[in-house]
Design a protein around this motif. Structure first.
Motif, PDB file in Angstrom:
ATOM      1  N   THR A  64       0.747  -0.865  -0.252  1.00 18.12           N
ATOM      2  CA  THR A  64       0.212  -0.105  -0.027  1.00 18.12           C
ATOM      3  C   THR A  64       1.239   0.845  -0.004  1.00 18.12           C
ATOM      4  O   THR A  64      -0.051   2.649  -0.196  1.00 18.12           O
ATOM      5  N   VAL A  65       2.109   0.675   0.218  1.00 20.82           N
ATOM      6  CA  VAL A  65       2.801   2.156   0.297  1.00 20.82           C
ATOM      7  C   VAL A  65       3.369   2.119  -1.432  1.00 20.82           C
ATOM      8  O   VAL A  65       3.981   1.733  -2.091  1.00 20.82           O
ATOM      9  N   THR A  66       3.591   3.905  -1.542  1.00 15.31           N
ATOM     10  CA  THR A  66       4.095   3.906  -2.700  1.00 15.31           C
ATOM     11  C   THR A  66       4.719   5.214  -2.655  1.00 15.31           C
ATOM     12  O   THR A  66       4.951   6.234  -1.676  1.00 15.31           O
ATOM     13  N   ALA A  67       5.803   6.360  -3.818  1.00 14.65           N
ATOM     14  CA  ALA A  67       6.491   7.519  -4.023  1.00 14.65           C
ATOM     15  C   ALA A  67       5.611   8.024  -4.364  1.00 14.65           C
ATOM     16  O   ALA A  67       4.267   7.889  -4.694  1.00 14.65           O
ATOM     17  N   GLY A  68       6.230   9.412  -3.923  1.00 14.91           N
ATOM     18  CA  GLY A  68       5.862  10.632  -4.650  1.00 14.91           C
ATOM     19  C   GLY A  68       6.394  11.287  -5.261  1.00 14.91           C
ATOM     20  O   GLY A  68       7.823  11.089  -5.924  1.00 14.91           O
ATOM     21  N   ALA A  69       5.404  12.397  -5.855  1.00 11.91           N
ATOM     22  CA  ALA A  69       5.858  13.859  -6.574  1.00 11.91           C
ATOM     23  C   ALA A  69       7.110  14.059  -5.690  1.00 11.91           C
ATOM     24  O   ALA A  69       6.999  14.369  -5.031  1.00 11.91           O
ATOM     25  N   HIS A  70       7.801  14.378  -6.873  1.00  8.96           N
ATOM     26  CA  HIS A  70       8.853  15.311  -6.681  1.00  8.96           C
ATOM     27  C   HIS A  70       8.995  16.855  -6.903  1.00  8.96           C
ATOM     28  O   HIS A  70       9.265  16.536  -8.357  1.00  8.96           O
ATOM     29  N   THR A  71       9.712  17.203  -6.286  1.00 13.09           N
ATOM     30  CA  THR A  71       9.668  19.255  -6.405  1.00 13.09           C
ATOM     31  C   THR A  71      11.108  19.333  -6.838  1.00 13.09           C
ATOM     32  O   THR A  71      11.752  19.345  -6.151  1.00 13.09           O
ATOM     33  N   GLU A  72      11.234  19.816  -8.012  1.00 11.83           N
ATOM     34  CA  GLU A  72      12.319  20.429  -8.618  1.00 11.83           C
ATOM     35  C   GLU A  72      12.613  21.337  -7.230  1.00 11.83           C
ATOM     36  O   GLU A  72      12.776  22.342  -7.066  1.00 11.83           O
ATOM     37  N   GLY A  73      14.267  20.834  -7.236  1.00  8.00           N
ATOM     38  CA  GLY A  73      15.163  21.879  -6.001  1.00  8.00           C
ATOM     39  C   GLY A  73      14.380  21.535  -4.333  1.00  8.00           C
ATOM     40  O   GLY A  73      14.913  22.072  -3.723  1.00  8.00           O
ATOM     41  N   ALA A  74      13.732  21.086  -4.133  1.00  6.50           N
ATOM     42  CA  ALA A  74      12.899  20.524  -2.550  1.00  6.50           C
ATOM     43  C   ALA A  74      13.482  19.507  -2.137  1.00  6.50           C
ATOM     44  O   ALA A  74      14.662  18.388  -2.763  1.00  6.50           O
ATOM     45  N   THR A  75      13.632  19.686  -1.041  1.00  5.19           N
ATOM     46  CA  THR A  75      14.529  18.849   0.494  1.00  5.19           C
ATOM     47  C   THR A  75      13.614  17.233   0.431  1.00  5.19           C
ATOM     48  O   THR A  75      12.273  17.182   0.377  1.00  5.19           O
ATOM     49  N   LEU A  76      14.209  15.959   0.037  1.00  2.31           N
ATOM     50  CA  LEU A  76      13.155  15.006   0.342  1.00  2.31           C
ATOM     51  C   LEU A  76      13.059  14.710   1.652  1.00  2.31           C
ATOM     52  O   LEU A  76      13.633  14.973   2.519  1.00  2.31           O
ATOM     53  N   THR A  77      11.181  14.082   2.312  1.00  2.23           N
ATOM     54  CA  THR A  77      10.925  14.491   3.519  1.00  2.23           C
ATOM     55  C   THR A  77      11.622  13.143   3.991  1.00  2.23           C
ATOM     56  O   THR A  77      11.512  12.212   3.471  1.00  2.23           O
ATOM     57  N   ASP A  78      11.900  13.801   5.411  1.00  5.05           N
ATOM     58  CA  ASP A  78      12.726  12.313   5.783  1.00  5.05           C
ATOM     59  C   ASP A  78      11.608  12.757   7.642  1.00  5.05           C
ATOM     60  O   ASP A  78      12.533  12.615   8.375  1.00  5.05           O
ATOM     61  N   ASP A  79      10.857  11.877   7.451  1.00  6.24           N
ATOM     62  CA  ASP A  79      10.115  12.562   9.048  1.00  6.24           C
ATOM     63  C   ASP A  79       9.313  10.843   9.110  1.00  6.24           C
ATOM     64  O   ASP A  79       8.973  10.409  10.254  1.00  6.24           O
ATOM     65  N   GLY A  80       9.726   9.515   8.077  1.00  3.86           N
ATOM     66  CA  GLY A  80       9.857   8.581   8.840  1.00  3.86           C
ATOM     67  C   GLY A  80       8.488   7.628   8.751  1.00  3.86           C
ATOM     68  O   GLY A  80       8.125   6.790   8.833  1.00  3.86           O
TER      69      GLY A  80
END
Length: 426
Positions: free
Chosen positions: A193-209
Motif C-alpha cells: 500500500t506504500v508508493t512513491a510521491g511526486a518530486h518537486t525540483e530543488g525541494a528537500t526530500l521528506t525525512d519524517d519516517g
C-alpha cells in the motif's frame, strides 16, 4: 504399478546415491553442511526402506494370490469328485487297463483337450462311467473325517481406503524439513500500500519516517501427534500369513497422513498448525448457501491479486463433493468449466484452465462453509521435524508380543494472507 524387481532396483539405486552423498562429505566441512548432508542421507534411507517394504508387500501378495488360485483349483477338483458316487469305478473300458478316474485325470492334465489324450484314456472317458461293486468311503462329513480338514483363509486382507489429501505434499505446498523443533520465526513484509510521491525540483526530500518499511513475523512451531500403542500378540505375529509388523506399520503411516492433512487444512492455529482453510481470508461470499455458480468461481480467482496468479502451484482446492457439483457447471457458451486432461500425455484435469487439488478435509458446500480455495499454495509453509516414525518395541510390558506406534511432528502457516482466498457460502 512397479514390479518387485523394479522396486528393489529403485531401492538399491537410492542406497547407492545415499552412499555417494555420505562419502561426499569432506573432512573440513562445516557442521551445518555436514548436518544437511546427513539429513539428506537419512531421507534417502527412509525412501529406500519404503521401497523395500513395498516390494516385500507385493511379493507376499503375489505369493498369497498364487496360493489362493491353487486352493480354488483344488476345491474345484474336490467338488467334481464329490459329485460322483461314493464308490469307486473299478470296471475297465474297451479291454484296456485304465479305470475312469485315471482317464479323467489324464483329461485334466491335457487341459480339457480330448485330442491331446492317449487313445486308451480317451476311449475310457468317451465310454462314460460304469458303476462297479459298492464300496464304502470316508467323506468330508464331520464325523466321517471332516474334522481332520483344516480351515483355510483367503490369504489377502481387504483394506478400506480413504483419500487423505495434499497438504503434506512438497509438490503442492512449500516444505521445510528440520532436524529439531525449535521455534522458527518467519519475518514478513507487506509494503503493497506504500508508493512513491511526486518530486518537486530543488525541494528537500521528506525525512519524517512516515514511509518506513514495517516488518511483521509469523512463526513455525512443531506440534507432535501419535497413534497410541497397538499391542500385537506373539501368537498372532507367528501364525498370521501377514507380516504383521509391516502391515500394521503401513496402516499407522496412513493414520499419521490423515491427521497431518486434517491439521494442515483446518487446524485452529492455537497450540496447533494454522490450517490453510483457517488462514485463508474471504475472497468471495457466494450468493447461495448450497450452490456455487460459474461466475463466482471466476470472481474467486480475481479476488487474488494477479501477482499471485502466475506461480507453478497456483490452483483451486476443494473436496470431492464440491468438485462433483462444479463439474456440472457450464460457461455462457455451454462448455463445461471442468476439462478432462490426458493421463498418457501427462496433461492434468483443470478447472478454468487451472489445476486443482482434492482435499477431503475441506468443508462441503453448506451454509457459512469455506467450500473452495484459490491461490498460490506454495505460500503455505509446512515445517516437518525429521520424518514420520513408525516404531516397534518388545519389552516387559509387551513381551512376548510387541507394541507398535506412529509419531509425527509438524506445523503449518500461510506466510502471506494475500496469496490464498476462500469462497464462503452464504
Amino acid at each position: 504399478m512397479a514390479t518387485i524387481k523394479e522396486l528393489r532396483e529403485q531401492a538399491a539405486k537410492v542406497v547407492t546415491e545415499a552412499r555417494s552423498m555420505l562419502d561426499g562429505i569432506k573432512d573440513d566441512a562445516t557442521a551445518e553442511v555436514r548436518k544437511e548432508a546427513e539429513i539428506s542421507v537419512d531421507k534417502a534411507l527412509d525412501e529406500a526402506s519404503a521401497l523395500e517394504a513395498r516390494a516385500d508387500r507385493l511379493e507376499k501378495l503375489e505369493a498369497a494370490e498364487k496360493r489362493a488360485v491353487e486352493q480354488a483349483e483344488r476345491e474345484e477338483r474336490e467338488a467334481r469328485e464329490a459329485k460322483r458316487p461314493s464308490h469307486e469305478a473299478k470296471e475297465v473300458r474297451n479291454g484296456g487297463n485304465m479305470d475312469y478316474r485315471s482317464a479323467f485325470h489324464a483329461y485334466m492334465a491335457a487341459g480339457g483337450q480330448l485330442g491331446a489324450m492317449e487313445s486308451e484314456a480317451r476311449a475310457v472317458l468317451e465310454g462314460g462311467y460304469v458303476s462297479g461293486p459298492e464300496s464304502r468311503a470316508q467323506t468330508t462329513a464331520n464325523t466321517a473325517g471332516g474334522y481332520s480338514i483344516p480351515e483355510e483363509m483367503l490369504e489377502r486382507v481387504i483394506v478400506s481406503m480413504k483419500a487423505w489429501g495434499p497438504m503434506y505434499d512438497g509438490d503442492v505446498v512449500t516444505e521445510i524439513v528440520t532436524s529439531g523443533g525449535n521455534p522458527m520465526p518467519m519475518p514478513t513484509v507487506d509494503d503493497t500500500t506504500v508508493t512513491a510521491g511526486a518530486h518537486t525540483e530543488g525541494a528537500t526530500l521528506t525525512d519524517d519516517g512516515g514511509k518506513d518499511v514495517t516488518f511483521g513475523t509469523k512463526q513455525l512451531d512443531a506440534y507432535a501427534f501419535d497413534t497410541e500403542w497397538l499391542r500385537v500378540a506373539k501368537e498372532l505375529a507367528d501364525d498370521s500369513f501377514i507380516a504383521m509388523e509391516t502391515f500394521i506399520g503401513g496402516l499407522l503411516g496412513e493414520r499419521l497422513a490423515r491427521i497431518a492433512n486434517l491439521q494442515l487444512t483446518t487446524g485452529s492455529g492455537s497450540s496447533a498448525p494454522n490450517g490453510i482453510a483457517t488462514a485463508a481470508g474471504t475472497g468471495l461470499t457466494a450468493a447461495g448457501a448450497s450452490a456455487i455458480t460459474s461466475d463466482e468461481i471466476i470472481d474467486l480467482e480475481h479476488s487474488v491479486d494477479p501477482a499471485y496468479r502466475t506461480g507453478p502451484r497456483v490452483g483451486f482446492m476443494m473436496n470431492d463433493s464440491t468438485l462433483k457439483a462444479i463439474r456440472k457447471l457450464k460457461d455462457g457458451d455451454g462448455n463445461y468449466l471442468w476439462q478432462m486432461g490426458n493421463i498418457q500425455a501427462g496433461v492434468p484435469n483443470t478447472l478454468n484452465g487451472r489445476p486443482y487439488y482434492i482435499n477431503q478435509d475441506m468443508a462441503s458446500i453448506a451454509t457459512g462453509n469455506k467450500s473452495m480455495l484459490f491461490g498460490d499454495f506454495g505460500k503455505y509453509f509446512v515445517r516437518k521435524v525429521g520424518q514420520p516414525l513408525i516404531g516397534a518395541i518388545q519389552d516387559k510390558d509387551f513381551w512376548p508380543g510387541f507394541g507398535i506406534a506412529g509419531y509425527i511432528r509438524f506445523d503449518g502457516e500461510l506466510s502471506d494472507a494475500a496469496a490464498v482466498k476462500a469462497l464462503v457460502q452464504a
